[in-house]
Structure formats: structure tokens, C-alpha cells
Design an enzyme around this catalytic site. Structure first.
Site, PDB file in Angstrom:
ATOM      1  N   ASP A  54      42.144  42.615  49.336  1.00 53.39           N
ATOM      2  CA  ASP A  54      42.910  43.818  49.025  1.00 53.39           C
ATOM      3  C   ASP A  54      42.330  44.380  47.731  1.00 53.39           C
ATOM      4  O   ASP A  54      41.532  43.722  47.064  1.00 53.39           O
ATOM      5  CB  ASP A  54      44.400  43.467  48.845  1.00 53.39           C
ATOM      6  N   SER A  55      42.784  45.576  47.365  1.00 54.63           N
ATOM      7  CA  SER A  55      42.357  46.138  46.087  1.00 54.63           C
ATOM      8  C   SER A  55      42.973  45.383  44.908  1.00 54.63           C
ATOM      9  O   SER A  55      42.512  45.536  43.782  1.00 54.63           O
ATOM     10  CB  SER A  55      42.758  47.608  46.021  1.00 54.63           C
ATOM     11  N   TYR A  57      42.660  51.878  45.165  1.00 54.30           N
ATOM     12  CA  TYR A  57      41.710  52.479  46.100  1.00 54.30           C
ATOM     13  C   TYR A  57      42.269  53.775  46.697  1.00 54.30           C
ATOM     14  O   TYR A  57      41.527  54.655  47.107  1.00 54.30           O
ATOM     15  CB  TYR A  57      41.449  51.535  47.285  1.00 54.30           C
ATOM     16  N   GLY A  58      43.599  53.828  46.823  1.00 57.43           N
ATOM     17  CA  GLY A  58      44.225  54.851  47.659  1.00 57.43           C
ATOM     18  C   GLY A  58      44.050  56.286  47.211  1.00 57.43           C
ATOM     19  O   GLY A  58      44.259  57.209  47.986  1.00 57.43           O
ATOM     20  N   CYS A  71      45.009  45.318  53.366  1.00 57.35           N
ATOM     21  CA  CYS A  71      45.073  46.556  52.593  1.00 57.35           C
ATOM     22  C   CYS A  71      45.213  47.706  53.583  1.00 57.35           C
ATOM     23  O   CYS A  71      44.351  47.877  54.462  1.00 57.35           O
ATOM     24  CB  CYS A  71      43.787  46.711  51.781  1.00 57.35           C
ATOM     25  N   THR A 106      44.976  50.847  52.953  1.00 59.32           N
ATOM     26  CA  THR A 106      43.989  51.895  52.670  1.00 59.32           C
ATOM     27  C   THR A 106      42.651  51.590  53.341  1.00 59.32           C
ATOM     28  O   THR A 106      42.035  52.462  53.959  1.00 59.32           O
ATOM     29  CB  THR A 106      43.829  52.021  51.143  1.00 59.32           C
ATOM     30  N   GLU A 141      51.128  46.844  40.244  1.00 56.03           N
ATOM     31  CA  GLU A 141      50.091  46.055  39.564  1.00 56.03           C
ATOM     32  C   GLU A 141      50.494  45.746  38.120  1.00 56.03           C
ATOM     33  O   GLU A 141      50.019  44.800  37.518  1.00 56.03           O
ATOM     34  CB  GLU A 141      48.750  46.806  39.570  1.00 56.03           C
ATOM     35  N   CYS A 186      51.499  50.227  52.921  1.00 52.26           N
ATOM     36  CA  CYS A 186      50.568  49.695  51.929  1.00 52.26           C
ATOM     37  C   CYS A 186      51.055  48.296  51.600  1.00 52.26           C
ATOM     38  O   CYS A 186      52.264  48.075  51.432  1.00 52.26           O
ATOM     39  CB  CYS A 186      50.608  50.587  50.689  1.00 52.26           C
ATOM     40  N   THR A 187      50.136  47.352  51.508  1.00 53.50           N
ATOM     41  CA  THR A 187      50.559  45.953  51.344  1.00 53.50           C
ATOM     42  C   THR A 187      51.177  45.675  49.976  1.00 53.50           C
ATOM     43  O   THR A 187      51.766  44.613  49.776  1.00 53.50           O
ATOM     44  CB  THR A 187      49.380  44.992  51.589  1.00 53.50           C
ATOM     45  N   HIS A 188      51.039  46.601  49.038  1.00 51.83           N
ATOM     46  CA  HIS A 188      51.742  46.423  47.762  1.00 51.83           C
ATOM     47  C   HIS A 188      53.244  46.686  47.896  1.00 51.83           C
ATOM     48  O   HIS A 188      54.030  46.190  47.095  1.00 51.83           O
ATOM     49  CB  HIS A 188      51.204  47.401  46.710  1.00 51.83           C
TER      50      HIS A 188
END
Ligand code: DGL
Length: 283
Positions: free
Chosen positions: A10-11, A42-43, A73, A75, A152, A186-188
């Protein structure tokens, strides 16, 4: 049986939502995780830049001998899955199809909300896949560019006034549209599950794309006869920027201390060393 590790990337932190579910479903598997924390998010970038980064992420993971790579991810999955699959001889699995299938199964009203990064929403990939799974579904989508930087930075807890304000701003149109299912594309975003759930209300089902993807990976490995057989697998974490913040947040999220398992690497150097046959720091 296949004892090789599964690669996951992932990012940044978001892919851990897939790792958490993989760990629960397949505790015997070895996992190598890469979070590109030096270049997150990244998005907000172009398709070309995302593909360039994703190719490097895959090249780094392939310095290990893996049985499959999970693009944890949204994105990268929405923009680069086909190219990455065509370029690599091992299975590359993304989040879009499992999440679209889950949304199609869950919705009763046929009105589904979708949130994701700008690149994911721009791609139209989730919408196309949901339409294939359940023709006639109405998808109301919204890009949420501030979510990833906040997550993040650890700002994902209930009661945090900043995240709660931004959740209200982004999600009010979806709530107004009366969706009964919301794809956290989005995985976040599952790290925001409590704050989002509080705002949307209990009648709206939230789809965790990382967890759905992990379930699809488990099914695929089982169908391929490629599950590992051992008492307990290991997990190693690599990041492209300082380890401390990642390890702290990852340890909270995964409910295990990953500090000793996380290392910072120089992405391009690792890829080059591998090509030249020089032993890597990551090995
Ligand atoms: N977890 C990534 C996703 O699923 C975040 C993308 C980003 O870095 O903006 O889309």
C-alpha cells in the site's frame, strides 16, 4: 501447499486493514508488507505516476520469492491492476472486485455510497464493477482527499474534532442521498470506521475493502491448493520512510508489537541490488 510468503503493499498504513484480516484467516501464512510511507498519498497523483510507483512497489516485493501479491490499496487497484497483472507471472490480487461483490450482496435499496481517493473515484472502476455485479445499482460517489493524510498522522479516533468535521463535510451528501451501504473504497478508511459509522448511523453497512480483499485471497489460495502448512507464519514490514510512526500506529492497529519486525528501506537501491545479484538489506 505453497510455503512461500504473500506480498502485500500500500502507499502507507492502509494495507494493514488487509493484513489484519489475512492474519486472522490465515495465521499460518508468512507475509511481507511494504508501505510506501515516503511517497504517501498516492491518491492525489496522476495515473502515470501511480503506475510508476506501483511498479517499483511490486519490484521490491518480488525481490522476495512470493506466491502472490495483494494490492492492498484502492488507488493502485483501480488504476493499475491490469498492467501489473500482465507484467508479473504470479497472481496479483486487488481490492475492487471483492468489495464490489460485497456491496452488491449487502444493499437492499440498490443505493450504494462509494468513497475513495481522487484517483480511485476518477477511474470509475468501482462503479463499473458494481454495475456488473448488480445491474441497476445507483452509486453515489465522493472523493475524500484529506482522509489519508489524517489517518497517516494518527488522527482517526472518535472525538477528534478535525476528523469528525471533515467526515461530516465529505459524507453529508451521501447521507442525504439515503444510501444503505457505503464502500470504504480506500484501505485507509476502515481506520475511520467508528467515526464514519457514528455519522452514517447503524442502518448503513460499511464495506471494508481491505478485509474483503483478504477473504478473496484466502479463497483463491485455497482453490489453488496454495495455502501454507505450518504452526504460525511470520510477518515482516518494510517502509520507505522512518519506521517509528508506522510501527507505533501499526502496533495499535494490529494489536501486536511490530517494532522489531519493521525496517526502513531504500526502494530503488533494493531493486537495483537484487537485479545485480547483491544481497539486500531487506533479506
Ligand atoms: N490506501 C490507499 C488506497 O486504498 C491510499 C491511497 C493514497 O495514498 O492516497 O487508496
Amino acid at each position: 501447499m505453497d510455503q512461500k510468503p504473500i506480498g502485500v503493499f500500500d502507499s502507507g498504513l492502509g494495507g494493514l486493514t488487509a493484513v489484519r484480516e489475512l492474519k486472522r484467516l490465515l495465521p499460518q501464512e508468512d507475509i511481507v508488507y511494504f508501505g510506501d510511507t515516503g511517497r504517501v498519498p498516492y491518491g492525489s497523483r496522476s495515473k502515470e505516476t501511480i503506475l510508476k510507483y506501483a511498479r517499483q512497489d511490486v519490484a521490491f516485493l518480488r525481490t522476495f520469492d512470493l506466491k502472490a501479491i495483494v494490492i492492498a490499496c484502492g488507488t493502485v487497484s483501480t488504476t493499475s491492476l491490469d498492467v501489473l497483472s500482465a507484467e508479473n507471472p504470479i497472481p496479483i490480487l486487488g481490492v475492487v472486485e471483492p468489495a464490489a461483490a460485497a456491496a452488491a450482496r449487502r444493499t437492499r435499496s440498490g443505493r450504494v455510497g462509494l468513497i475513495g481517493t481522487q484517483a480511485s473515484i476518477r477511474s470509475g472502476a468501482y462503479e463499473a464493477c458494481i454495475a456488473r455485479e448488480r445491474p441497476g445499482t445507483q452509486v453515489v460517489s465522493q472523493a475524500c482527499p484529506l482522509f489519508v493524510p489524517l489517518v497517516e498522522n494518527g488522527r482517526f479516533h472518535r472525538g477528534d474534532v478535525v476528523i469528525e468535521t471533515i467526515v461530516r463535510e465529505y459524507l453529508s451528501p451521501l447521507k442525504g442521498a439515503g444510501v444503505d451501504t457505503l464502500v470504504l473504497g480506500c484501505t485507509h478508511y476502515p481506520l475511520l470506521e467508528e467515526v464514519i459509522g457514528d455519522f452514517m448511523g447503524p442502518e448503513v453497512a460499511l464495506i471494508n475493502v481491505g478485509a474483503e480483499c483478504a477473504r478473496a485471497v484466502a479463497r483463491r489460495l485455497e482453490a489453488d491448493g496454495a495455502l501454507a502448512r505450518r504452526a504460525a507464519g511470520t510477518r515482516r514490514y518494510f517502509v520507505s520512510d522512518r519506521v517509528e510512526d508506522f510501527a507505533r500506529l501499526a502496533s495499535i492497529f494490529l494489536q501486536e508489537d511490530v517494532t522489531g519486525e519493521a525496517r526502513q528501506i531504500e526502494l530503488e537501491q533494493e531493486i537495483l541490488n537484487h537485479r545485480l545479484g547483491i544481497r539486500n538489506h531487506a533479506q
